[in-house]
Design a protein around this motif. Structure first.
Motif, mmCIF file in Angstrom:
data_model
loop_
_atom_site.group_PDB
_atom_site.id
_atom_site.type_symbol
_atom_site.label_atom_id
_atom_site.label_comp_id
_atom_site.label_asym_id
_atom_site.label_seq_id
_atom_site.Cartn_x
_atom_site.Cartn_y
_atom_site.Cartn_z
ATOM 1 N N UNK A 1 -10.191 -1.607 5.440
ATOM 2 C CA UNK A 1 -9.202 -0.250 4.109
ATOM 3 C C UNK A 1 -8.855 -1.049 2.997
ATOM 4 N N UNK A 2 -9.297 -0.768 1.824
ATOM 5 C CA UNK A 2 -9.471 -1.006 0.649
ATOM 6 C C UNK A 2 -8.383 -0.623 -0.365
ATOM 7 N N UNK A 3 -7.551 -1.195 -1.209
ATOM 8 C CA UNK A 3 -6.852 -0.773 -1.915
ATOM 9 C C UNK A 3 -7.034 -1.787 -3.611
ATOM 10 N N UNK A 4 -6.718 -1.082 -4.664
ATOM 11 C CA UNK A 4 -6.177 -1.345 -5.505
ATOM 12 C C UNK A 4 -5.470 -2.267 -6.403
ATOM 13 N N UNK A 5 -5.170 -3.934 -6.385
ATOM 14 C CA UNK A 5 -4.511 -4.509 -6.955
ATOM 15 C C UNK A 5 -4.509 -5.360 -8.163
ATOM 16 N N UNK A 6 -4.106 -5.010 -9.494
ATOM 17 C CA UNK A 6 -4.228 -5.873 -10.544
ATOM 18 C C UNK A 6 -5.669 -6.127 -10.977
ATOM 19 N N UNK B 1 0.837 -0.953 0.221
ATOM 20 C CA UNK B 1 -0.347 -0.055 -0.031
ATOM 21 C C UNK B 1 0.812 1.324 -0.065
ATOM 22 N N UNK B 2 1.864 0.915 0.309
ATOM 23 C CA UNK B 2 3.389 2.640 0.426
ATOM 24 C C UNK B 2 3.214 3.241 -1.046
ATOM 25 N N UNK B 3 2.079 4.606 -1.165
ATOM 26 C CA UNK B 3 2.289 5.051 -1.966
ATOM 27 C C UNK B 3 1.486 5.016 -3.042
ATOM 28 N N UNK B 4 0.811 4.622 -2.751
ATOM 29 C CA UNK B 4 -0.576 4.338 -3.104
ATOM 30 C C UNK B 4 -2.534 4.792 -2.472
ATOM 31 N N UNK B 5 -3.140 4.795 -3.679
ATOM 32 C CA UNK B 5 -4.542 5.500 -2.812
ATOM 33 C C UNK B 5 -5.160 4.366 -2.894
#
Length: 324
Positions: free
Chosen positions: A248-253, A226-230
């Motif tokens: 917390x959610x993050x977009x990956x692939x 997640x570092x340096x990601x939205x």
């Protein structure tokens, strides 16, 4: 357009001529010579304007007034009476009443007011930047999410978020005045400290306490994830350390991932099993099942002998009991 007071006052009415003379006497010389204000042009325009149908009597009356001498030097009371006469003649009261009672004008004013107040409400609720968790309003907990940029990972279960409301659609990242600061001193007191809801990761070495087994693996994985990601954080409450507890959610692939759930699946964290204050949102059952799967497959912190296993909570309680 620059108008000069010294030019001939042809076509001016009594009031206009008097006001021009008054400006010459009372105003500063540079103001009297060069006036750029729009109302000054009105002074020089002919006051003898008539309607399209024409009014012979009105024209004669204005012409008669124009033939009178200038009123320069008269007192303000006289000028006020002349101004009142001009207003009564040039701005009929009926026109003012019709203007404010015209349905079109009323509708336009209502639409403008509604749009203005609505825009302010949208900004305040969705586009206002929140610099710290302590500034999140009580009414926003469990009702809104924070979209932002991860600037720092502090431990295996918390990080710092620079709130960027509206994301790229609001200009963040591509408008010059919508850039996320890079330097540490620029980020001071401007980020939301977020703790993952429902999980507890092994502790790193800090405050004189030794590093817990598995702590380095957890923080290293979290940084690359997640570092340096939205990310988007759905906030539930504020904990004792002024951190926003959130899922917390993050977009990956091209997939939207729950970061806390991914850590449980990989055996990098345990369920947060505090007797009071545990917060899971609506995902407690899902989290517990993920922990059970990781434990069954002996992933991460579950890979060793279970007799020697110590949860993050037990580790903190043990060190607290020793007075460290």
């Amino acid at each position: 357009m620059i108008l000069r007071v010294s030019e001939p006052r042809k076509g001016c009415g009594n009031f206009k001529r008097a006001l021009l003379d008054f400006l010459e006497q009372k105003s500063c010389s540079h103001v009297a010579r060069h006036v750029r204000m729009p109302w000054y042009e009105w002074l020089w325009s002919s006051s003898a304007t008539t309607s399209k149908s024409g009014s012979t009597a009105e024209s004669k009356r204005i012409a008669k007034l124009d033939d009178k001498p200038s009123f320069a030097g008269k007192d303000s009371t006289f000028l006020g009476e002349e101004a009142a006469e001009v207003v009564k003649r040039d701005v009929p009261t009926g026109k003012i009443k019709r203007h404010f009672s015209d349905p079109f004008n009323l509708i336009a004013a209502g639409v403008l007011t509604t749009v203005t107040l609505g825009s302010f409400a949208v900004y305040w609720k969705f586009l206002r930047r929140i610099p710290q968790a302590s500034l999140i309003r009580d009414s926003d907990w469990r009702r809104r999410s924070l979209l932002g940029y991860v600037t720092r990972v502090g431990d295996g279960d918390n990080f710092h978020l620079y709130h960027t409301p509206g994301g790229r659609l609001a200009g963040w990242g591509w408008l010059p005045w919508r850039q996320v600061p890079k330097k540490g001193r620029e980020l001071k007191d401007r980020t939301v400290h977020v703790r993952f809801a429902g999980i507890d990761a092994p502790e790193m070495a800090h405050f004189g306490k030794p590093e817990q087994p598995g702590g380095r693996e957890a923080i290293d994985w979290l940084k690359q994830y997640i570092l340096h990601r939205r990310v988007r954080a759905y906030v539930y409450k504020k904990d004792l350390y002024d951190r926003a507890v959130a899922t917390v959610y993050v977009w990956r692939w091209c997939l939207r991932r729950d970061v806390g759930l991914q850590m449980l699946n990989r055996g990098l964290a345990t369920i947060y099993d505090a007797k009071t204050g545990a917060e899971f949102g609506a995902f407690e059952d899902m989290y517990r099942k993920a922990e059970q799967r990781a434990k069954a497959k002996k992933k991460g912190i579950w890979s060793g002998d279970m007799k020697d296993f110590e949860s993050p909570r037990d580790y903190k309680n043990r060190l607290k009991g020793k007075g460290e």
